[in-house]
Design a protein around this motif. Structure first.
Motif, PDB file in Angstrom:
ATOM      1  N   ILE A 110      19.014   1.004  39.271  1.00  0.00           N
ATOM      2  CA  ILE A 110      20.137   1.391  38.418  1.00  0.00           C
ATOM      3  C   ILE A 110      20.635   0.195  37.615  1.00  0.00           C
ATOM      4  CG2 ILE A 110      22.506   2.208  38.474  1.00  0.00           C
ATOM      5  CD1 ILE A 110      21.678   3.978  40.780  1.00  0.00           C
ATOM      6  N   VAL A 119      35.766  -2.082  35.068  1.00  0.00           N
ATOM      7  CA  VAL A 119      34.746  -1.164  35.572  1.00  0.00           C
ATOM      8  C   VAL A 119      33.622  -1.931  36.252  1.00  0.00           C
ATOM      9  CG1 VAL A 119      33.024   0.511  34.895  1.00  0.00           C
ATOM     10  CG2 VAL A 119      35.284   0.591  33.887  1.00  0.00           C
ATOM     11  N   GLU A 170      33.593   6.605  44.461  1.00  0.00           N
ATOM     12  CA  GLU A 170      32.863   5.852  45.482  1.00  0.00           C
ATOM     13  C   GLU A 170      33.847   5.212  46.466  1.00  0.00           C
ATOM     14  OE1 GLU A 170      29.958   5.732  46.430  1.00  0.00           O
ATOM     15  OE2 GLU A 170      29.506   3.834  47.375  1.00  0.00           O
ATOM     16  N   LEU A 215      16.955   1.201  45.150  1.00  0.00           N
ATOM     17  CA  LEU A 215      17.479   2.198  44.209  1.00  0.00           C
ATOM     18  C   LEU A 215      18.597   1.598  43.358  1.00  0.00           C
ATOM     19  CD1 LEU A 215      18.012   5.844  45.147  1.00  0.00           C
ATOM     20  CD2 LEU A 215      19.844   4.730  43.993  1.00  0.00           C
ATOM     21  N   GLU A 216      19.504   0.854  44.017  1.00  0.00           N
ATOM     22  CA  GLU A 216      20.597   0.215  43.271  1.00  0.00           C
ATOM     23  C   GLU A 216      20.047  -0.793  42.262  1.00  0.00           C
ATOM     24  OE1 GLU A 216      23.631   0.849  43.208  1.00  0.00           O
ATOM     25  OE2 GLU A 216      24.260   1.820  45.052  1.00  0.00           O
ATOM     26  N   SER A 251      26.509   8.032  49.062  1.00  0.00           N
ATOM     27  CA  SER A 251      26.204   6.850  48.254  1.00  0.00           C
ATOM     28  C   SER A 251      25.019   7.114  47.345  1.00  0.00           C
ATOM     29  CB  SER A 251      25.896   5.644  49.147  1.00  0.00           C
ATOM     30  OG  SER A 251      27.046   5.252  49.820  1.00  0.00           O
ATOM     31  N   ILE A 252      23.997   7.786  47.867  1.00  0.00           N
ATOM     32  CA  ILE A 252      22.845   8.096  47.017  1.00  0.00           C
ATOM     33  C   ILE A 252      23.265   9.054  45.913  1.00  0.00           C
ATOM     34  CG2 ILE A 252      20.611   9.238  46.951  1.00  0.00           C
ATOM     35  CD1 ILE A 252      20.022   8.074  49.616  1.00  0.00           C
ATOM     36  N   ARG A 276      24.564  -2.765  26.724  1.00  0.00           N
ATOM     37  CA  ARG A 276      25.918  -2.402  26.319  1.00  0.00           C
ATOM     38  C   ARG A 276      26.859  -2.813  27.445  1.00  0.00           C
ATOM     39  NH1 ARG A 276      25.622   3.097  24.134  1.00  0.00           N
ATOM     40  NH2 ARG A 276      24.604   1.910  22.501  1.00  0.00           N
ATOM     41  N   PHE A 317      25.774   7.710  38.749  1.00  0.00           N
ATOM     42  CA  PHE A 317      25.876   6.529  37.881  1.00  0.00           C
ATOM     43  C   PHE A 317      24.724   6.494  36.882  1.00  0.00           C
ATOM     44  CE2 PHE A 317      26.079   1.969  36.829  1.00  0.00           C
ATOM     45  CZ  PHE A 317      27.416   1.904  36.510  1.00  0.00           C
ATOM     46  N   VAL A 318      23.537   6.913  37.338  1.00  0.00           N
ATOM     47  CA  VAL A 318      22.420   7.043  36.399  1.00  0.00           C
ATOM     48  C   VAL A 318      22.827   7.980  35.266  1.00  0.00           C
ATOM     49  CG1 VAL A 318      20.069   7.882  36.107  1.00  0.00           C
ATOM     50  CG2 VAL A 318      20.662   6.582  38.133  1.00  0.00           C
ATOM     51  N   ASP A 367      32.313  -1.801  44.871  1.00  0.00           N
ATOM     52  CA  ASP A 367      31.910  -0.585  45.572  1.00  0.00           C
ATOM     53  C   ASP A 367      30.553  -0.751  46.225  1.00  0.00           C
ATOM     54  OD1 ASP A 367      34.055   0.966  45.227  1.00  0.00           O
ATOM     55  OD2 ASP A 367      33.286   2.115  43.549  1.00  0.00           O
ATOM     56  N   TRP A 384      34.182   7.058  38.392  1.00  0.00           N
ATOM     57  CA  TRP A 384      33.065   6.854  39.328  1.00  0.00           C
ATOM     58  C   TRP A 384      33.444   5.829  40.392  1.00  0.00           C
ATOM     59  CZ3 TRP A 384      30.228   2.800  41.085  1.00  0.00           C
ATOM     60  CH2 TRP A 384      29.038   3.101  41.745  1.00  0.00           C
ATOM     61  N   VAL A 385      34.037   4.712  39.931  1.00  0.00           N
ATOM     62  CA  VAL A 385      34.413   3.648  40.867  1.00  0.00           C
ATOM     63  C   VAL A 385      35.343   4.196  41.945  1.00  0.00           C
ATOM     64  CG1 VAL A 385      35.758   1.530  41.079  1.00  0.00           C
ATOM     65  CG2 VAL A 385      34.092   1.747  39.253  1.00  0.00           C
ATOM     66  N   SER A 388      26.149   7.169  28.402  1.00  0.00           N
ATOM     67  CA  SER A 388      26.595   6.103  27.503  1.00  0.00           C
ATOM     68  C   SER A 388      25.499   5.776  26.487  1.00  0.00           C
ATOM     69  CB  SER A 388      27.019   4.869  28.296  1.00  0.00           C
ATOM     70  OG  SER A 388      25.904   4.104  28.636  1.00  0.00           O
ATOM     71  N   ILE A 423      25.807   8.563  34.209  1.00  0.00           N
ATOM     72  CA  ILE A 423      26.805   7.915  33.346  1.00  0.00           C
ATOM     73  C   ILE A 423      26.122   6.956  32.375  1.00  0.00           C
ATOM     74  CG2 ILE A 423      28.740   6.308  33.342  1.00  0.00           C
ATOM     75  CD1 ILE A 423      29.710   7.651  35.879  1.00  0.00           C
ATOM     76  N   ILE A 424      25.100   6.226  32.871  1.00  0.00           N
ATOM     77  CA  ILE A 424      24.376   5.313  31.977  1.00  0.00           C
ATOM     78  C   ILE A 424      23.674   6.104  30.874  1.00  0.00           C
ATOM     79  CG2 ILE A 424      22.476   3.677  31.847  1.00  0.00           C
ATOM     80  CD1 ILE A 424      23.181   2.744  34.619  1.00  0.00           C
ATOM     81  N   ALA A 478      25.142   7.222  43.411  1.00  0.00           N
ATOM     82  CA  ALA A 478      24.258   6.349  42.638  1.00  0.00           C
ATOM     83  C   ALA A 478      23.571   7.163  41.538  1.00  0.00           C
ATOM     84  CB  ALA A 478      23.220   5.701  43.547  1.00  0.00           C
ATOM     85  N   LEU A 479      23.154   8.398  41.877  1.00  0.00           N
ATOM     86  CA  LEU A 479      22.526   9.251  40.855  1.00  0.00           C
ATOM     87  C   LEU A 479      23.534   9.603  39.766  1.00  0.00           C
ATOM     88  CD1 LEU A 479      20.281  11.599  42.984  1.00  0.00           C
ATOM     89  CD2 LEU A 479      19.644   9.594  41.663  1.00  0.00           C
ATOM     90  N   ILE A 531      20.134  -0.713  28.260  1.00  0.00           N
ATOM     91  CA  ILE A 531      20.902  -0.205  27.127  1.00  0.00           C
ATOM     92  C   ILE A 531      21.757  -1.275  26.468  1.00  0.00           C
ATOM     93  CG2 ILE A 531      20.968   2.166  27.899  1.00  0.00           C
ATOM     94  CD1 ILE A 531      23.833   1.589  28.855  1.00  0.00           C
ATOM     95  N   LEU A 565      18.405  -0.170  34.764  1.00  0.00           N
ATOM     96  CA  LEU A 565      18.692   0.865  33.768  1.00  0.00           C
ATOM     97  C   LEU A 565      19.857   0.443  32.896  1.00  0.00           C
ATOM     98  CD1 LEU A 565      17.860   3.701  32.869  1.00  0.00           C
ATOM     99  CD2 LEU A 565      19.558   4.610  34.409  1.00  0.00           C
ATOM    100  N   PHE A 609      17.721   2.063  49.735  1.00  0.00           N
ATOM    101  CA  PHE A 609      18.937   2.271  48.947  1.00  0.00           C
ATOM    102  C   PHE A 609      19.209   1.076  48.035  1.00  0.00           C
ATOM    103  CE2 PHE A 609      23.640   1.946  48.681  1.00  0.00           C
ATOM    104  CZ  PHE A 609      23.833   3.050  47.881  1.00  0.00           C
ATOM    105  N   ALA A 617      33.539   5.779  33.838  1.00  0.00           N
ATOM    106  CA  ALA A 617      32.983   4.879  34.843  1.00  0.00           C
ATOM    107  C   ALA A 617      34.040   4.484  35.863  1.00  0.00           C
ATOM    108  CB  ALA A 617      32.397   3.641  34.184  1.00  0.00           C
ATOM    109  N   LEU A 618      35.287   4.410  35.420  1.00  0.00           N
ATOM    110  CA  LEU A 618      36.358   4.080  36.359  1.00  0.00           C
ATOM    111  C   LEU A 618      36.540   5.221  37.363  1.00  0.00           C
ATOM    112  CD1 LEU A 618      38.294   1.747  36.763  1.00  0.00           C
ATOM    113  CD2 LEU A 618      40.032   3.071  35.624  1.00  0.00           C
TER     114      LEU A 618
END
Lengths: 211, 477
Positions: free
Chosen positions: A157, A172, B123, A153-154, B153-154, A166, B160-161, A179, B119-120, B167, B163-164, B157-158, A164, A160, A150, B116-117
């Motif tokens: 991310i 946030v 979670e 995986l983080e 959580s997984i 940005r 969030f991918v 989190d 998302w926060v 963006s 969301i990226i 996390a996906l 970008i 990733l 896990f 994104a907020l």
């Protein structure tokens, strides 16, 4: 230089998929944290900015020091040093990880588009990292290895989001960091509980709840 | 006002931890619930905002009101639950702390104006509710809590991918505020947007309990304490739904909705199928209710996928499901309290021994299964009308078939528990019939059922207006 770091990062993925020792996993996490810190340091336009301070805290403080330390402590205390116990052979894992890596680079070069503000190599490595993390979670029996997967995986991310270039608003960023930290902390706490309740930390023991 | 909703838990937590008193615990939750209801009502009358990040619009006010109503009922039920519990004051304080944080983070999800907020906060709901699921300290609740944190959580996390990736599609816009995204939807790069939606749908769908990523849901719902089960099923699933709706609207504005709709329909029908199979198999009545939640989330996502009148129906169904399932889980908690078992087969003759609980149990079943005059009839009727309107006759047939199977599975369990074999000569019958049900345990679910009954017989103007505006907000002409 950045490209060199990225290749190094990809190499850690191959290493983690073929090793069967838990210490090696934690060392890889440490190495990945360090690589990510170097990358943010090299890419950041202004080393004195608040944003860089924040990223440094996340990569160096959090991913390189705090998480590996917590994990080392847990591994020592639970005495689960020996091996990872995969469902697949190490050689097969390595093979799958290589395929994942090739897939990542292929997508990177397919998405090569000058109009987009995206760095292809970053994207490729991050996709490979995310998939490798998922693969490790699926193919290993020990619960602690799931947490390690896990975290990988983080890391993917995080890469990733580096690709970008940005910035998110500060609130946030802070929320995401908080989190993830609490999440990993909770997972470790629950792992401790599982160890003291079930005495065996295999995923195979968690099968009471089925229909 | 919004600040009070968000910061009350943080202010109340030190008091709860320091005093460690049963009454302070209960009062802290009750005060929050009353404040929540009052402020939500005030926000309905006059929308407000707090910093650019939080605010009320015509979509999230619906979710806020549902959350407030259910929280109010559960907080009263919680008084009774806390009175019976035998755990140490420290553990009770811990329960209260996480309960407050849980509701506070849900308020954050509803009011967020930034992707994104949102998302926060989603979670944060996982993290704050996981200790609640492990409240019983049993092996099975530990397993449930582990699966819950890990799978969600997984999933998150996906998301969030996703969301990226989203963006990435914004190009030079560099903002993830919903209002900015909506205004500039035409400028977004379609490729990245198309890539991001499946990630966000699967990620938030995990949290919403859509098949095939629903695995945590039956475990977590069945193992948590009853007030928590009611909140998980009645409100938490809606939070992820709100996130999906927000992104879905963006897809509509970017004219990619045919693609998003198909994905939603696919996951919706899959959820119906999975819940139909498992409702027939399971021998645990709390798990049965959990599968029913998966079913209803499936129905809602089908409604969104169809659009038009079915979208209105899906939003109505969301409200109806929340209130019904809240009442249903509270009733299940009552049964668990008096029978001390979660096995469907061991509960018999409910109507004979515990009249109030038995009638509530049957009433909740009627309310969830779409029997008039309950409003789930209206919502499912409108939804089917929407499916027919699109000319999807085959899908409508599958929809009916699966719904009937689920109805049969639930009905078999519910009626078996309510009527069957009251005098089967169990030795503990005397003990079980002793005692009188406490009003705290049956008034909250009864209240919710009455609200539903009113909504079914005559949908009040303001309720209809809120639903209509929310549906309009999501419709692109």
């Amino acid at each position: 230089m950045i490209d060199f770091l990225l290749v190094l990062f990809a190499a850690t993925l191959l290493y983690v998929s073929m090793t069967s020792r838990l210490e090696a996993y934690i060392k890889v996490l440490f190495a990945q944290g360090l690589i990510m810190f170097c990358m943010t340091a090299l890419e950041s336009p202004d080393l004195l900015s608040f944003n860089f301070f924040f990223l440094a805290l996340e990569t160096l403080g959090f991913k390189t020091v705090v998480i590996p330390l917590i994990l080392v402590k847990v591994v020592r205390r639970l005495g689960i040093r020996r091996e990872v116990e995969p469902y697949t052979m190490n050689f097969h894992s390595l093979l799958i990880a290589s395929v994942i890596l090739i897939f990542g680079f292929l997508t990177a070069f397919l998405s090569l588009d000058p109009a987009q503000a995206i760095k292809p190599l970053h994207l490729g490595v991050s996709i490979s990292t995310i998939l490798t993390g998922l693969f490790i979670i699926m193919s290993r029996k020990k619960i602690i290895t799931h947490i390690l997967g896990f975290i990988i995986l983080e890391n993917g991310i995080f890469m990733l989001s580096l690709s970008i270039a940005r910035e998110m608003p500060f609130i946030v960023n802070l929320g995401v960091l908080l989190d993830i930290f609490i999440g990993i902390f909770l997972l470790v706490v629950v792992l401790n509980r599982i160890h003291s309740t079930f005495e065996e930390v295999h995923i195979d023991t968690l099968t009471d709840l089925t229909d | 006002m919004i600040a009070i909703l968000l910061f009350y838990p943080l202010a109340a937590i030190p008091v709860v931890i320091l005093l460690k008193s049963r009454w302070v615990n209960v009062l802290a939750v009750l005060i929050y619930a009353v404040l929540f209801a009052g402020i939500s009502g005030a926000l309905y009358v006059s929308p407000a905002e707090f910093t650019p990040f939080f605010g009320v619009d015509s979509l999230n006010i619906l979710f806020l009101l549902v959350l407030a109503l259910l929280f109010l009922a559960v907080s009263v039920y919680n008084v009774g639950y806390m009175r019976h519990t035998t755990v140490s004051p420290g553990r009770q304080a811990e329960y209260t702390v996480f309960f407050l944080l849980f509701v506070g983070s849900m308020a954050g999800v509803v009011l967020s104006r930034h992707l994104a907020l949102l998302w926060v906060f989603i979670e944060a709901t996982t993290l704050s509710s996981a200790p609640l699921i492990y409240f019983d300290r049993s092996r099975s609740s530990l397993e449930a809590a582990w699966k819950y944190i890990f799978i969600c959580s997984i999933g998150i996390a996906l998301a969030f991918v996703g969301i990226i990736l989203l963006s990435l599609s914004t190009g030079r816009l560099e903002s993830l505020f919903f209002s900015d995204l909506y205004k500039n939807a035409g400028l977004l790069a379609p490729l990245w947007l198309k890539l991001s939606f499946p990630f966000i749908l699967v990620g938030l769908g995990t949290k919403m309990g859509l098949a095939p990523v629903h695995a945590w849901l039956p475990d977590a719902h069945s193992e948590s304490p009853s007030p928590v089960s009611a909140m998980l099923s009645g409100t938490l699933l809606n939070m992820a739904l709100l996130g999906i709706l927000r992104v879905f609207k963006l897809m509509e504005l970017a004219h990619l909705d045919y693609y998003a709709r198909n994905l939603l329909l696919l996951m919706g029908f899959l959820s119906l199928l999975i819940s139909a199979v498992f409702i027939l198999r399971t021998g645990n009545y709390k798990r049965m209710l959990a599968y029913s939640s998966i079913e209803n989330m499936g129905i809602i996502s089908i409604g969104i996928g169809i659009g038009g009148i079915a979208l209105y129906a899906a939003l109505l169904h969301m409200v109806v499901h929340s209130l019904t399932k809240g009442a249903f889980f509270m009733s299940a908690g009552n049964i668990l309290h008096v029978y001390k078992t979660k096995e469907t087969g061991k509960v018999r003759g409910l109507l004979e021994r515990w009249k109030v609980y038995g009638w509530l149990w049957v009433g909740c079943f009627a309310a969830i299964s779409g029997i008039p005059p309950f409003p789930s009839f209206t919502s499912e009727f409108l939804l089917v009308k929407g499916i027919f309107g699109k000319g999807y006759y085959f899908q409508a047939g599958i929809f009916f078939l699966l719904l009937t199977l689920i109805l049969y599975g639930m009905g078999r369990s519910v009626f078996g528990m309510s009527f069957g074999g009251g005098g089967s000569g169990e030795s503990d019958k005397g003990e079980l019939t002793a005692g009188k049900p406490s009003p705290l345990s049956y008034l909250p679910p009864l209240f919710l059922l009455l609200v539903l009954l009113v909504m079914g017989l005559y949908l009040p103007g303001p309720v209809h207006e809120v639903l209509r505006r929310a549906a309009l907000e999501l419709t692109v002409f």
